[in-house]
Design a protein around this motif. Sequence first.
Motif, PDB file in Angstrom:
ATOM      1  N   CYS A  21       0.865  -1.188   0.000  1.00 49.37           N
ATOM      2  CA  CYS A  21       0.000   0.000   0.000  1.00 49.37           C
ATOM      3  C   CYS A  21       0.901   1.238   0.000  1.00 49.37           C
ATOM      4  CB  CYS A  21      -0.871   0.055   1.248  1.00 49.37           C
ATOM      5  SG  CYS A  21      -1.604  -1.503   1.755  1.00 49.37           S
ATOM      6  N   LEU A  22       0.438   2.303  -0.630  1.00 44.83           N
ATOM      7  CA  LEU A  22       1.234   3.524  -0.746  1.00 44.83           C
ATOM      8  C   LEU A  22       0.284   4.705  -0.837  1.00 44.83           C
ATOM      9  CD1 LEU A  22       4.232   4.458  -1.218  1.00 44.83           C
ATOM     10  CD2 LEU A  22       3.767   4.342  -3.667  1.00 44.83           C
ATOM     11  N   THR A  23       0.674   5.843  -0.263  1.00 45.31           N
ATOM     12  CA  THR A  23      -0.183   7.010  -0.423  1.00 45.31           C
ATOM     13  C   THR A  23      -0.028   7.563  -1.848  1.00 45.31           C
ATOM     14  OG1 THR A  23       1.460   8.622   0.329  1.00 45.31           O
ATOM     15  CG2 THR A  23       0.025   7.659   2.023  1.00 45.31           C
ATOM     16  N   ALA A  24      -1.083   8.192  -2.342  1.00 41.69           N
ATOM     17  CA  ALA A  24      -1.055   8.874  -3.651  1.00 41.69           C
ATOM     18  C   ALA A  24      -2.131   9.951  -3.575  1.00 41.69           C
ATOM     19  CB  ALA A  24      -1.352   7.908  -4.781  1.00 41.69           C
ATOM     20  N   TYR A  25      -1.811  11.113  -4.109  1.00 45.25           N
ATOM     21  CA  TYR A  25      -2.740  12.240  -3.937  1.00 45.25           C
ATOM     22  C   TYR A  25      -3.168  12.849  -5.268  1.00 45.25           C
ATOM     23  CZ  TYR A  25      -0.024  11.724   0.377  1.00 45.25           C
ATOM     24  OH  TYR A  25       0.635  11.215   1.469  1.00 45.25           O
ATOM     25  N   ASP A  26      -2.644  12.297  -6.369  1.00 46.64           N
ATOM     26  CA  ASP A  26      -3.046  12.837  -7.679  1.00 46.64           C
ATOM     27  C   ASP A  26      -3.020  11.728  -8.732  1.00 46.64           C
ATOM     28  OD1 ASP A  26      -0.461  12.493  -8.732  1.00 46.64           O
ATOM     29  OD2 ASP A  26       0.128  14.559  -8.384  1.00 46.64           O
ATOM     30  N   ALA A  27      -3.480  12.055  -9.919  1.00 47.07           N
ATOM     31  CA  ALA A  27      -3.651  11.037 -10.974  1.00 47.07           C
ATOM     32  C   ALA A  27      -2.307  10.484 -11.449  1.00 47.07           C
ATOM     33  CB  ALA A  27      -4.415  11.643 -12.149  1.00 47.07           C
ATOM     34  N   SER A  28      -1.301  11.338 -11.608  1.00 42.62           N
ATOM     35  CA  SER A  28      -0.018  10.877 -12.164  1.00 42.62           C
ATOM     36  C   SER A  28       0.687   9.900 -11.232  1.00 42.62           C
ATOM     37  CB  SER A  28       0.913  12.063 -12.437  1.00 42.62           C
ATOM     38  OG  SER A  28       0.319  12.915 -13.376  1.00 42.62           O
ATOM     39  N   PHE A  29       0.782  10.256  -9.941  1.00 40.88           N
ATOM     40  CA  PHE A  29       1.460   9.360  -9.000  1.00 40.88           C
ATOM     41  C   PHE A  29       0.612   8.107  -8.742  1.00 40.88           C
ATOM     42  CE2 PHE A  29       4.010  13.168  -8.067  1.00 40.88           C
ATOM     43  CZ  PHE A  29       5.283  12.610  -8.119  1.00 40.88           C
ATOM     44  N   ALA A  30      -0.708   8.260  -8.730  1.00 45.93           N
ATOM     45  CA  ALA A  30      -1.570   7.080  -8.556  1.00 45.93           C
ATOM     46  C   ALA A  30      -1.331   6.115  -9.725  1.00 45.93           C
ATOM     47  CB  ALA A  30      -3.038   7.491  -8.493  1.00 45.93           C
ATOM     48  N   GLN A 211       1.674  -3.705   4.130  1.00 49.85           N
ATOM     49  CA  GLN A 211       2.555  -2.622   4.589  1.00 49.85           C
ATOM     50  C   GLN A 211       2.189  -1.359   3.829  1.00 49.85           C
ATOM     51  OE1 GLN A 211       4.855  -2.809   7.003  1.00 49.85           O
ATOM     52  NE2 GLN A 211       4.743  -5.044   7.268  1.00 49.85           N
ATOM     53  N   ILE A 212       2.243  -0.219   4.529  1.00 52.25           N
ATOM     54  CA  ILE A 212       1.993   1.057   3.848  1.00 52.25           C
ATOM     55  C   ILE A 212       3.089   2.060   4.198  1.00 52.25           C
ATOM     56  CG2 ILE A 212       0.459   1.980   5.695  1.00 52.25           C
ATOM     57  CD1 ILE A 212      -1.202   3.213   3.289  1.00 52.25           C
ATOM     58  N   LEU A 213       3.420   2.916   3.248  1.00 53.49           N
ATOM     59  CA  LEU A 213       4.311   4.045   3.500  1.00 53.49           C
ATOM     60  C   LEU A 213       3.751   5.274   2.799  1.00 53.49           C
ATOM     61  CD1 LEU A 213       7.985   2.674   3.094  1.00 53.49           C
ATOM     62  CD2 LEU A 213       6.853   3.347   5.219  1.00 53.49           C
ATOM     63  N   VAL A 214       4.195   6.423   3.251  1.00 55.28           N
ATOM     64  CA  VAL A 214       3.873   7.673   2.570  1.00 55.28           C
ATOM     65  C   VAL A 214       4.804   7.787   1.352  1.00 55.28           C
ATOM     66  CG1 VAL A 214       3.984  10.204   2.789  1.00 55.28           C
ATOM     67  CG2 VAL A 214       2.999   8.824   4.644  1.00 55.28           C
ATOM     68  N   VAL A 230      10.755   4.232   7.984  1.00 54.21           N
ATOM     69  CA  VAL A 230      10.763   4.651   6.583  1.00 54.21           C
ATOM     70  C   VAL A 230      11.985   4.118   5.857  1.00 54.21           C
ATOM     71  CG1 VAL A 230      11.301   6.747   5.267  1.00 54.21           C
ATOM     72  CG2 VAL A 230       9.364   6.735   6.857  1.00 54.21           C
ATOM     73  N   LYS A 231      11.820   3.784   4.568  1.00 50.67           N
ATOM     74  CA  LYS A 231      12.986   3.456   3.745  1.00 50.67           C
ATOM     75  C   LYS A 231      12.910   4.245   2.441  1.00 50.67           C
ATOM     76  CE  LYS A 231      15.578  -0.077   1.416  1.00 50.67           C
ATOM     77  NZ  LYS A 231      15.960  -1.430   1.194  1.00 50.67           N
ATOM     78  N   ASN A 232      14.040   4.836   2.068  1.00 54.21           N
ATOM     79  CA  ASN A 232      14.123   5.592   0.811  1.00 54.21           C
ATOM     80  C   ASN A 232      14.450   4.618  -0.331  1.00 54.21           C
ATOM     81  OD1 ASN A 232      14.857   7.123  -1.363  1.00 54.21           O
ATOM     82  ND2 ASN A 232      16.494   8.250  -0.325  1.00 54.21           N
ATOM     83  N   PHE A 233      13.448   4.261  -1.124  1.00 56.57           N
ATOM     84  CA  PHE A 233      13.652   3.307  -2.230  1.00 56.57           C
ATOM     85  C   PHE A 233      14.197   3.993  -3.479  1.00 56.57           C
ATOM     86  CE2 PHE A 233      11.036   0.850   0.610  1.00 56.57           C
ATOM     87  CZ  PHE A 233      11.473  -0.447   0.418  1.00 56.57           C
ATOM     88  N   MET A 234      14.242   5.318  -3.441  1.00 57.27           N
ATOM     89  CA  MET A 234      14.775   6.073  -4.589  1.00 57.27           C
ATOM     90  C   MET A 234      16.308   6.019  -4.587  1.00 57.27           C
ATOM     91  SD  MET A 234      13.305   7.764  -7.031  1.00 57.27           S
ATOM     92  CE  MET A 234      14.150   8.430  -8.440  1.00 57.27           C
ATOM     93  N   ALA A 235      16.880   5.724  -3.402  1.00 57.09           N
ATOM     94  CA  ALA A 235      18.343   5.753  -3.269  1.00 57.09           C
ATOM     95  C   ALA A 235      19.020   4.813  -4.269  1.00 57.09           C
ATOM     96  CB  ALA A 235      18.742   5.396  -1.839  1.00 57.09           C
ATOM     97  N   GLU A 236      18.342   3.695  -4.575  1.00 58.15           N
ATOM     98  CA  GLU A 236      18.962   2.734  -5.494  1.00 58.15           C
ATOM     99  C   GLU A 236      18.155   2.557  -6.772  1.00 58.15           C
ATOM    100  OE1 GLU A 236      19.706  -0.810  -3.222  1.00 58.15           O
ATOM    101  OE2 GLU A 236      20.875   0.346  -1.780  1.00 58.15           O
ATOM    102  N   ALA A 237      17.302   3.527  -7.081  1.00 62.59           N
ATOM    103  CA  ALA A 237      16.459   3.398  -8.283  1.00 62.59           C
ATOM    104  C   ALA A 237      16.788   4.531  -9.244  1.00 62.59           C
ATOM    105  CB  ALA A 237      14.992   3.457  -7.884  1.00 62.59           C
TER     106      ALA A 237
END
Length: 263
Positions: A21-30, A211-214, A230-237
Amino acid sequence: MKTVTLSTLQAYKQAGETFSCLTAYDASFAHAASQAGIDVLLVGDSLGMVLQGHNSTLPVTIEDIVYHTRCAARGKGHSLLMVDLPFMSNATTERLLEDAGAVMRAGAELVKLEGEAWMADGIRELTRRGVPVCAHLGLTPQTVHQLGGYRVQGRDAAHAERIIHDAKVLVEAGASVVLLECVPASLGKAVTEALDVPVIGIGAGPDTDGQILVMHDVLGITHGRTPRFVKNFMAEADSIQAAFQAYHEAVKTRAFPAQEHCF
Ligand code: KIV
């Protein structure tokens, strides 16, 4: 990808399979999150902090939530869309029903509310009218001032017992899902085992059903203090899409959360 419904989450629980699960607040990120395979998207009132820059979720209005629900609903794809009811939606039953009606009309498929056992009557009224509910327990950010800060909840045996009791009462009243925030991993496990419905965790250890994260935390753009869970998944992406995919896979394989993310 197959559309995710409450029955899908229930089937995951029965099969002992975890879901993301993940938060999303707009169409593009959703859309990006859904394409990455995320099972449940949340239009969280965390938008007050990560989009609006407030230091709590309290200033978020039902109009804010409805606006972002409409946006996210257009991009949600196969994912189930869960939506938060903001601070004071539970002030009266009339207001609760009105606010839940507004978010369901905007595209919500599951409504999340914070509160303890006393929310049972409200949950009964909602589910009677066909509104599925996720009950948010543990650290409930809308009561941050009463809690004295964003602190781990249920550390002592009596409080842990109360959280388990409240979860059972709210499920008995009709909650289809429980979300547990910021509790010891042992309590996350105990609540998950005590309930027949899916339990989503954030800072609740590795044993919850989902599991959910912002989203902003997953992308490493949290400002201010970064919570331990929290884990930053962008660090290795090398792209946002790849970061969402890495998070989804880490949840599905139970690689996340690791010991260092737990209390
Ligand atoms: O508002 C939100 O994003 C939430 C999550 C932290 C679970 O409630």
